[in-house]
Scaffold this motif. Structure first.
Motif, PDB file in Angstrom:
ATOM      1  N   MET A 288       0.879  -1.169   0.031  1.00  0.00           N
ATOM      2  CA  MET A 288      -0.044  -0.009  -0.337  1.00  0.00           C
ATOM      3  C   MET A 288       0.933   1.337  -0.073  1.00  0.00           C
ATOM      4  N   THR A 289       1.983   1.386   0.652  1.00  0.00           N
ATOM      5  CA  THR A 289       2.942   2.274   0.876  1.00  0.00           C
ATOM      6  C   THR A 289       3.526   2.443  -0.482  1.00  0.00           C
ATOM      7  N   ALA A 290       3.930   1.579  -1.282  1.00  0.00           N
ATOM      8  CA  ALA A 290       4.482   1.525  -2.595  1.00  0.00           C
ATOM      9  C   ALA A 290       3.642   2.277  -3.363  1.00  0.00           C
ATOM     10  N   TRP A 291       2.120   1.803  -3.569  1.00  0.00           N
ATOM     11  CA  TRP A 291       1.132   2.416  -4.423  1.00  0.00           C
ATOM     12  C   TRP A 291       1.032   3.900  -4.228  1.00  0.00           C
ATOM     13  N   LEU A 296       1.605   9.303  -5.772  1.00  0.00           N
ATOM     14  CA  LEU A 296       1.666  10.683  -5.222  1.00  0.00           C
ATOM     15  C   LEU A 296       2.993  11.310  -5.089  1.00  0.00           C
ATOM     16  N   GLN A 297       4.145  10.422  -5.006  1.00  0.00           N
ATOM     17  CA  GLN A 297       5.202  10.959  -4.969  1.00  0.00           C
ATOM     18  C   GLN A 297       6.208  10.461  -6.226  1.00  0.00           C
ATOM     19  N   ASN A 298       5.639   9.811  -7.417  1.00  0.00           N
ATOM     20  CA  ASN A 298       6.428   9.631  -8.447  1.00  0.00           C
ATOM     21  C   ASN A 298       7.608   8.613  -8.396  1.00  0.00           C
ATOM     22  N   ASP A 299       7.382   7.688  -7.445  1.00  0.00           N
ATOM     23  CA  ASP A 299       8.638   6.906  -7.204  1.00  0.00           C
ATOM     24  C   ASP A 299       8.584   5.536  -8.211  1.00  0.00           C
ATOM     25  N   LYS A 300       9.221   5.714  -8.851  1.00  0.00           N
ATOM     26  CA  LYS A 300       9.301   4.863 -10.321  1.00  0.00           C
ATOM     27  C   LYS A 300       9.633   3.351  -9.752  1.00  0.00           C
ATOM     28  N   GLU A 301      10.325   3.257  -9.138  1.00  0.00           N
ATOM     29  CA  GLU A 301      10.993   1.793  -8.405  1.00  0.00           C
ATOM     30  C   GLU A 301       9.493   1.105  -7.915  1.00  0.00           C
ATOM     31  N   ALA A 302       8.827   1.874  -7.171  1.00  0.00           N
ATOM     32  CA  ALA A 302       7.399   1.452  -6.413  1.00  0.00           C
ATOM     33  C   ALA A 302       6.579   0.956  -7.481  1.00  0.00           C
ATOM     34  N   ARG A 303       6.453   1.612  -8.550  1.00  0.00           N
ATOM     35  CA  ARG A 303       5.731   0.919  -9.787  1.00  0.00           C
ATOM     36  C   ARG A 303       6.172  -0.358 -10.240  1.00  0.00           C
ATOM     37  N   GLU A 304       7.323  -0.574 -10.322  1.00  0.00           N
ATOM     38  CA  GLU A 304       7.699  -2.002 -10.764  1.00  0.00           C
ATOM     39  C   GLU A 304       6.953  -3.116  -9.959  1.00  0.00           C
ATOM     40  N   ILE A 305       6.442  -2.837  -8.840  1.00  0.00           N
ATOM     41  CA  ILE A 305       5.762  -3.883  -8.097  1.00  0.00           C
ATOM     42  C   ILE A 305       4.556  -4.398  -8.913  1.00  0.00           C
ATOM     43  N   PHE A 306       3.957  -3.426  -9.166  1.00  0.00           N
ATOM     44  CA  PHE A 306       2.342  -3.702  -9.583  1.00  0.00           C
ATOM     45  C   PHE A 306       2.494  -3.934 -11.195  1.00  0.00           C
ATOM     46  N   THR A 307       3.262  -3.876 -11.783  1.00  0.00           N
ATOM     47  CA  THR A 307       3.438  -4.278 -13.456  1.00  0.00           C
ATOM     48  C   THR A 307       3.337  -5.804 -13.795  1.00  0.00           C
ATOM     49  N   VAL A 308       2.579  -6.101 -14.941  1.00  0.00           N
ATOM     50  CA  VAL A 308       2.406  -7.477 -15.445  1.00  0.00           C
ATOM     51  C   VAL A 308       3.872  -8.130 -15.238  1.00  0.00           C
ATOM     52  N   GLY A 309       4.125  -9.234 -14.595  1.00  0.00           N
ATOM     53  CA  GLY A 309       5.430  -9.829 -14.344  1.00  0.00           C
ATOM     54  C   GLY A 309       6.291  -9.081 -13.320  1.00  0.00           C
ATOM     55  N   GLY A 310       5.652  -8.052 -12.527  1.00  0.00           N
ATOM     56  CA  GLY A 310       6.558  -7.259 -11.499  1.00  0.00           C
ATOM     57  C   GLY A 310       6.509  -8.228 -10.445  1.00  0.00           C
ATOM     58  N   GLU A 311       6.881  -7.459  -9.229  1.00  0.00           N
ATOM     59  CA  GLU A 311       7.246  -8.185  -8.015  1.00  0.00           C
ATOM     60  C   GLU A 311       5.820  -8.930  -7.291  1.00  0.00           C
ATOM     61  N   LEU A 312       4.834  -8.082  -7.192  1.00  0.00           N
ATOM     62  CA  LEU A 312       3.600  -8.509  -6.845  1.00  0.00           C
ATOM     63  C   LEU A 312       2.922 -10.045  -7.462  1.00  0.00           C
ATOM     64  N   PRO A 313       2.857  -9.774  -8.862  1.00  0.00           N
ATOM     65  CA  PRO A 313       2.411 -11.200  -9.319  1.00  0.00           C
ATOM     66  C   PRO A 313       3.143 -12.327  -9.233  1.00  0.00           C
ATOM     67  N   THR A 314       4.533 -12.105  -8.966  1.00  0.00           N
ATOM     68  CA  THR A 314       5.307 -13.220  -8.662  1.00  0.00           C
ATOM     69  C   THR A 314       5.568 -13.580  -7.153  1.00  0.00           C
ATOM     70  N   ASN A 315       5.214 -12.813  -6.332  1.00  0.00           N
ATOM     71  CA  ASN A 315       5.700 -13.222  -4.957  1.00  0.00           C
ATOM     72  C   ASN A 315       4.623 -14.216  -4.386  1.00  0.00           C
TER      73      ASN A 315
END
Length: 326
Positions: A288-291, A296-315
């Motif tokens: 949630m913090t990363a979202w 809200l803070q344009n943290d591009k690294e946080a975005r990589e969590i949520f992409t197709v094939g990113g960290e969340l779908p593979t966790n």
């Protein structure tokens, strides 16, 4: 005989004291775990671990009388540096679950503020309509213009996020869709949002139309019985005799809400394994913090969590993940 009785009473007294000390120790341990919940949250992803840990800001707290019996107070956690810097800070407003107040989410909101957010709660125990969230935004707008406030010209009104747990999930949808300042919300998060089955049973003030939400939306829940139940559709009524249980936020509800969101809207849904309703907001805290860090803070690294094939779908701690973020 008197000696035996005296010895017996001493033994009883010692046992009583030991039990009291045990209860006291249990309460203190529980309080410690609650206050430091992020240290006890299971993580598997590198970025999940990063955003679950505390950020690098010290956090301060203020509350304000809302002059409203329902809302009670506005509670604000914020980076302490706000008092000495001229920066604007993004905001996350959080909607309470049924019967809860801002104090329920204190460690959770402190954590968010350590990442650079002004985190705002109130003491409305029945948030579902979004009305108290609307009043909270009005308060923030007013405080941002108050020259005597520590928040004067420090609130980034162009970067407001909103989150909610349980009944608070219904509240955030209704805030965005039905309230006057709903268009000011830039990103949304809902943990274990009350399903449309329950909102139908409970009446009009509970109902929401998520199809009208047109901002980035992150929907989460746990796989525990209270959240998930065992019903597979809205049409199955809770039936104790036949063992049918409608969870508060079952898989069918998450998928229904995900599919109702506009296709052009960034949207993600996920369930965390071995997690139930009361802990769902805490167990998703890192993501949630990363979202909000991304939107809200344009943290591009946080975005990589949520992409197709990113960290969340593979966790491997999560399942039933869907995302349309490329």
């Amino acid at each position: 005989m008197k000696k035996i009785m005296k010895t017996f009473l001493i033994i009883i007294l010692v046992i009583f004291v030991v039990i009291l000390l045990g209860i006291f120790a249990f309460i203190k341990i529980a309080e410690h775990r609650e206050t430091n919940y992020s240290k006890y949250t299971e993580t598997a992803g590198k970025l999940e671990k990063k955003y679950t840990e505390l950020g690098d800001r010290e956090v301060s707290y203020k509350d304000y009388d809302a002059n409203d019996d329902v809302i009670g107070k506005y509670a604000l956690w914020y980076p302490s540096e706000i008092e000495s810097k001229d920066n604007k800070y993004p905001v996350v407003i959080f909607a309470n679950g049924t019967g809860s107040t801002s104090s329920t989410y204190k460690p959770f909101l402190e954590h968010l503020s350590s990442w650079g957010f002004i985190s705002v709660g109130n003491d409305d125990k029945d948030t579902r309509t979004g009305a108290s969230l609307e009043q909270t935004i009005k308060f923030l707008i007013k405080e941002n213009e108050n020259r005597d406030s520590v928040f004067y010209q420090k609130i980034d009104l162009d970067n407001i996020g909103i989150g909610g747990h349980s009944q608070g999930g219904a509240a955030v949808f209704n805030m965005v869709v039905n309230q006057e300042h709903g268009s000011m919300i830039k990103a949304l998060y809902a943990a274990s949002a009350t399903s449309s089955y329950h909102t139908m049973v409970m009446g009009d003030q509970w109902k929401y139309d998520i199809s009208k939400v047109n901002i980035p939306t992150f929907l989460t829940a746990g796989t525990g019985q209270w959240d998930a139940g065992n019903a597979t559709s809205k049409e199955q009524a809770t039936d104790d005799k036949n063992g049918v249980v409608q969870g508060i936020a079952p898989l069918w509800s998450l998928q229904e809400n995900y599919n109702l969101l506009p296709e052009t809207t960034d949207r993600v849904v996920a369930r965390k394994k071995n997690t139930d309703h009361g802990d769902s907001y805490k167990q998703f805290d890192g993501y949630m913090t990363a979202w909000f860090m991304y939107y809200l803070q344009n943290d591009k690294e946080a975005r990589e969590i949520f992409t197709v094939g990113g960290e969340l779908p593979t966790n491997n701690l999560y399942q039933d993940v869907q995302t349309n973020i490329k």
